[in-house]
Design a protein around this motif. Sequence first.
Motif, PDB file in Angstrom:
ATOM      1  N   LYS A 162     -27.532  28.526  13.788  1.00  0.00           N
ATOM      2  CA  LYS A 162     -27.590  27.270  13.032  1.00  0.00           C
ATOM      3  C   LYS A 162     -26.495  26.323  13.494  1.00  0.00           C
ATOM      4  CE  LYS A 162     -27.774  25.507   8.319  1.00  0.00           C
ATOM      5  NZ  LYS A 162     -27.729  25.839   6.892  1.00  0.00           N
ATOM      6  N   ALA A 192     -32.608  31.179  15.753  1.00  0.00           N
ATOM      7  CA  ALA A 192     -32.004  32.488  15.518  1.00  0.00           C
ATOM      8  C   ALA A 192     -32.750  33.557  16.314  1.00  0.00           C
ATOM      9  CB  ALA A 192     -32.023  32.817  14.031  1.00  0.00           C
ATOM     10  N   GLU A 193     -34.054  33.372  16.479  1.00  0.00           N
ATOM     11  CA  GLU A 193     -34.848  34.349  17.205  1.00  0.00           C
ATOM     12  C   GLU A 193     -34.363  34.513  18.642  1.00  0.00           C
ATOM     13  OE1 GLU A 193     -36.128  31.952  15.240  1.00  0.00           O
ATOM     14  OE2 GLU A 193     -36.961  33.204  13.650  1.00  0.00           O
ATOM     15  N   GLU A 235     -27.376  38.415  10.213  1.00  0.00           N
ATOM     16  CA  GLU A 235     -26.930  37.279   9.399  1.00  0.00           C
ATOM     17  C   GLU A 235     -25.910  36.419  10.152  1.00  0.00           C
ATOM     18  OE1 GLU A 235     -24.851  36.377   5.070  1.00  0.00           O
ATOM     19  OE2 GLU A 235     -25.414  38.419   5.582  1.00  0.00           O
ATOM     20  N   GLU A 274     -38.951  29.732   6.878  1.00  0.00           N
ATOM     21  CA  GLU A 274     -37.755  30.451   7.317  1.00  0.00           C
ATOM     22  C   GLU A 274     -37.128  31.232   6.170  1.00  0.00           C
ATOM     23  OE1 GLU A 274     -35.007  32.204   9.577  1.00  0.00           O
ATOM     24  OE2 GLU A 274     -36.697  31.049  10.333  1.00  0.00           O
ATOM     25  N   LYS A 319     -36.485  35.171   6.227  1.00  0.00           N
ATOM     26  CA  LYS A 319     -35.128  35.684   6.028  1.00  0.00           C
ATOM     27  C   LYS A 319     -35.107  36.690   4.881  1.00  0.00           C
ATOM     28  CE  LYS A 319     -30.445  34.250   4.928  1.00  0.00           C
ATOM     29  NZ  LYS A 319     -29.588  33.162   4.506  1.00  0.00           N
ATOM     30  N   TYR A 322     -31.576  36.805  18.436  1.00  0.00           N
ATOM     31  CA  TYR A 322     -32.042  38.155  18.110  1.00  0.00           C
ATOM     32  C   TYR A 322     -32.574  38.855  19.353  1.00  0.00           C
ATOM     33  CZ  TYR A 322     -31.907  36.640  13.191  1.00  0.00           C
ATOM     34  OH  TYR A 322     -31.531  36.168  11.966  1.00  0.00           O
ATOM     35  N   GLN A 357     -27.604  34.473  12.779  1.00  0.00           N
ATOM     36  CA  GLN A 357     -28.315  33.328  12.201  1.00  0.00           C
ATOM     37  C   GLN A 357     -27.346  32.176  11.933  1.00  0.00           C
ATOM     38  OE1 GLN A 357     -30.431  34.120   8.546  1.00  0.00           O
ATOM     39  NE2 GLN A 357     -31.862  32.475   8.973  1.00  0.00           N
TER      40      GLN A 357
END
Length: 144
Positions: free
Chosen positions: A58, A64-65, A51, A108, A112, A68, A54
């Motif tokens: 943003k 976000a990937e 989270e 998305e 999520k 990750y 993410q």
Amino acid sequence: MASLNVGNVGEFLREQRRNAKLSLRQLADAAGVSNPYLSQIERGLRKPSAEILQQLAKALRISAETLYVQAGILDERERDDLLQVPAAILADPTLTEPQKQALLQVYESFRKENRQPGADDGTVDGSGATGERDGPGNPSHRHR
């Protein structure tokens, strides 16, 4: 080994922040995290949750990937598979720009919603969602 990933994501975040010409304070404010916490992430001392990653993505206007993968939450092949849908939406000439953005937001939000319980051990999404899943069992508990 986890600390290697933590360091990698921290170094990557620092590089992205500098490329975006943001101070540590500016990024922390934009992502809704504290300055000391962000500093610890960048130095590899803290492992951010999916989270938080993410929120940082943003604020940095990156996927976000990508974060990750850097954090070891997602491997590159999985990321490439996930990026095919947004790429197809963006490439569709029959959709207007607002339609594309709406589709991307819906896509998305579904991802999520489905990712959070596993990524955060169910703590973020636990209220409400678990009650709906347990539907038939709930009335018997209420009539004690």
